[in-house]
Design an enzyme around this catalytic site. Structure first.
Site, PDB file in Angstrom:
ATOM      1  N   ILE A 144      18.252  21.877 -20.286  1.00  0.00           N
ATOM      2  CA  ILE A 144      18.155  23.285 -19.894  1.00  0.00           C
ATOM      3  C   ILE A 144      16.761  23.591 -19.345  1.00  0.00           C
ATOM      4  O   ILE A 144      16.560  24.609 -18.705  1.00  0.00           O
ATOM      5  CB  ILE A 144      18.454  24.247 -21.078  1.00  0.00           C
ATOM      6  CG1 ILE A 144      17.423  24.085 -22.202  1.00  0.00           C
ATOM      7  CG2 ILE A 144      19.871  24.077 -21.582  1.00  0.00           C
ATOM      8  CD1 ILE A 144      17.425  25.234 -23.199  1.00  0.00           C
ATOM      9  N   ASP A 145      15.790  22.701 -19.611  1.00  0.00           N
ATOM     10  CA  ASP A 145      14.403  22.969 -19.206  1.00  0.00           C
ATOM     11  C   ASP A 145      14.181  22.731 -17.715  1.00  0.00           C
ATOM     12  O   ASP A 145      13.195  23.219 -17.160  1.00  0.00           O
ATOM     13  CB  ASP A 145      13.430  22.077 -19.996  1.00  0.00           C
ATOM     14  CG  ASP A 145      13.611  22.204 -21.497  1.00  0.00           C
ATOM     15  OD1 ASP A 145      14.086  23.253 -21.953  1.00  0.00           O
ATOM     16  OD2 ASP A 145      13.297  21.229 -22.213  1.00  0.00           O
ATOM     17  N   MET A 187      13.358  29.401 -23.955  1.00  0.00           N
ATOM     18  CA  MET A 187      12.973  28.003 -24.193  1.00  0.00           C
ATOM     19  C   MET A 187      12.389  27.403 -22.917  1.00  0.00           C
ATOM     20  O   MET A 187      12.077  28.130 -21.978  1.00  0.00           O
ATOM     21  CB  MET A 187      14.187  27.203 -24.655  1.00  0.00           C
ATOM     22  CG  MET A 187      14.521  27.363 -26.124  1.00  0.00           C
ATOM     23  SD  MET A 187      15.871  26.237 -26.578  1.00  0.00           S
ATOM     24  CE  MET A 187      15.752  26.274 -28.352  1.00  0.00           C
ATOM     25  N   GLY A 188      12.287  26.092 -22.865  1.00  0.00           N
ATOM     26  CA  GLY A 188      11.798  25.436 -21.643  1.00  0.00           C
ATOM     27  C   GLY A 188      10.691  24.420 -21.855  1.00  0.00           C
ATOM     28  O   GLY A 188      10.176  23.850 -20.905  1.00  0.00           O
ATOM     29  N   ARG A 293      21.422  27.086 -25.354  1.00  0.00           N
ATOM     30  CA  ARG A 293      21.954  25.722 -25.207  1.00  0.00           C
ATOM     31  C   ARG A 293      23.426  25.616 -25.561  1.00  0.00           C
ATOM     32  O   ARG A 293      24.024  24.541 -25.414  1.00  0.00           O
ATOM     33  CB  ARG A 293      21.174  24.775 -26.115  1.00  0.00           C
ATOM     34  CG  ARG A 293      19.855  24.413 -25.550  1.00  0.00           C
ATOM     35  CD  ARG A 293      19.227  23.166 -26.045  1.00  0.00           C
ATOM     36  NE  ARG A 293      19.718  22.531 -27.220  1.00  0.00           N
ATOM     37  CZ  ARG A 293      18.935  21.976 -28.141  1.00  0.00           C
ATOM     38  NH1 ARG A 293      17.626  22.035 -28.019  1.00  0.00           N
ATOM     39  NH2 ARG A 293      19.451  21.355 -29.162  1.00  0.00           N
TER      40      ARG A 293
END
Ligand code: F6P
Length: 366
Positions: A144-145, A187-188, A293
């Site tokens: 997902i990053d 996030m990331g 996620r």
């Protein structure tokens, strides 16, 4: 002619939406187009170490109806690196060391001729290292990053941006009702792609990303300026890896047993507290966390995952081992696992996306 008859597939690292779509595409292409057998290796590299008990045959039936499901039917682990692994030896003693030979042996015992590893930086690094040991490996990039080099996009990113954007839409209405600043922590890891994408799509007033260290006074000034123009609420999207000009990243925990032990988190609360004092509006922080996620992948991620899964099998059948499938522009391509590891793809602070956001008055705290 390729001698490949049976292939293994595994998912490693933090999960993300689209993993099942890749597993499905790999299995269907392998069985229907090439008449191969497919073995799923459960729990990532941990399963490779455990061998037989973690190896399950994958049939067309097993992959029916999974394209829309989040998570992974093969489960995942982001702690297990067989080149530096904690295990219990024959005498019951805990040891740590390189047990990659056990993985290679288990593949041989199961008659697995080649392996498709679906994962991010850590999983693909091990994929490269197994490739160096002679295992026929193809990598598929997920996260997902969106921070993997050598591919324009990883699957999972589009879904995570969509989830974060929907959350911002919801937070905006309550921010407006109560004249509040809502700080949304995305996030990331050490890249700002997720915060940047969701911030732009969600109409944020400010976006704070690791690539542009922020000055909280500058952010406060921008929000006050908006207030003076009659906007009595604000949305600030903060990447978990963002840091102030004179501060450091905020770490939420350190996992001793993980090859990548740092877990980020907490900068959202910090920023909310500071802005409340400086702007004079009440502030709240929302940490989106693992909700980014989970669940159903977007249509775009399903399509990308399927393209990657099919391409991975094609590369195997062409004998192009030691590569990772990639997206360049809108074309499926590939690159050597030797090139894609260790180099993170960050947001360009002077790239088109950031400049476009600056043009519409999004503040980066610079
Ligand atoms: O790499 C994916 C990711 O979700 C990051 O964005 C985040 O920093 C990390 O994994 C969280 O890891 P964990 O699932 O171990 O908490």
């Amino acid at each position: 002619m390729s001698k490949i008859k049976r292939i293994g597939v595994m998912t490693g690292g933090g999960d993300c939406p689209g993993l099942n779509a890749v597993i499905r595409a790999v299995t269907k292409t392998a069985i229907l187009k090439y008449g191969l057998e497919v073995v799923g290796i459960k729990h990532g590299y941990k399963g490779l170490y455990e061998g037989e008990k973690a190896f399950v045959p994958l049939t067309l039936h097993d992959v029916t109806g999974i394209i829309f499901k989040g998570g992974t039917i093969l489960y995942s682990s982001n702690k297990d690196n067989l080149f530096d692994y904690t295990y219990i030896d024959k005498d019951g003693k805990q040891k740590r060391g390189d047990v990659s030979d056990v993985g290679v042996e288990n593949l041989k015992k199961a008659g697995i001729d080649a392996l498709i590893v679906i994962g991010g930086d850590g999983t693909l690094t091990s994929g490269r290292d197994f490739s160096r040991k002679g295992v026929k490996v193809i990598g598929v990039p997920k996260t997902i990053d969106n921070d993997l080099a050598s591919t324009d996009t990883t699957f999972g990113y589009d879904t995570a941006v969509s989830i974060a954007t929907e959350a911002i839409d919801r937070l905006r209405t309550t921010a407006e009702s109560h004249s509040r600043i809502i700080v949304v922590e995305a996030m990331g890891r050490y890249a700002g792609w997720l915060a940047l994408g969701a911030g732009i799509a969600g109409g944020a007033d400010a976006i704070l990303i690791p690539e542009i260290p922020y000055d909280i006074e500058v952010v406060a000034k921008a929000l006050k300026h908006n207030r003076a123009r009659g906007k009595n609420f604000a949305i600030v999207v903060v990447a978990e890896g963002a840091k102030s000009k004179d501060g450091d990243i905020v770490v939420s925990k350190v996992l001793e047993n993980s090859p990548d032990p740092i877990r980020l988190g907490g900068v959202g609360e910090l920023v909310a507290g500071q802005l409340e004092g400086l702007v004079g509006l009440e502030a709240r922080a929302t940490i989106l966390g693992h909700v980014q996620r989970g669940g159903t992948p977007t249509a775009n991620d399903r399509i990308l995952s399927t393209r990657y899964g099919v391409a991975a099998v094609e590369l195997l059948m062409q004998g192009k081992f030691g590569n990772m499938v990639a997206l360049r522009g809108n074309e499926i391509s590939y690159d050597s696992l030797e090139n894609v590891i260790g180099e993170l793809k960050n947001v360009n602070p002077n790239g088109e996306l950031v400049n476009m956001a600056r043009s519409i008055d999004i503040c980066f705290g610079e």
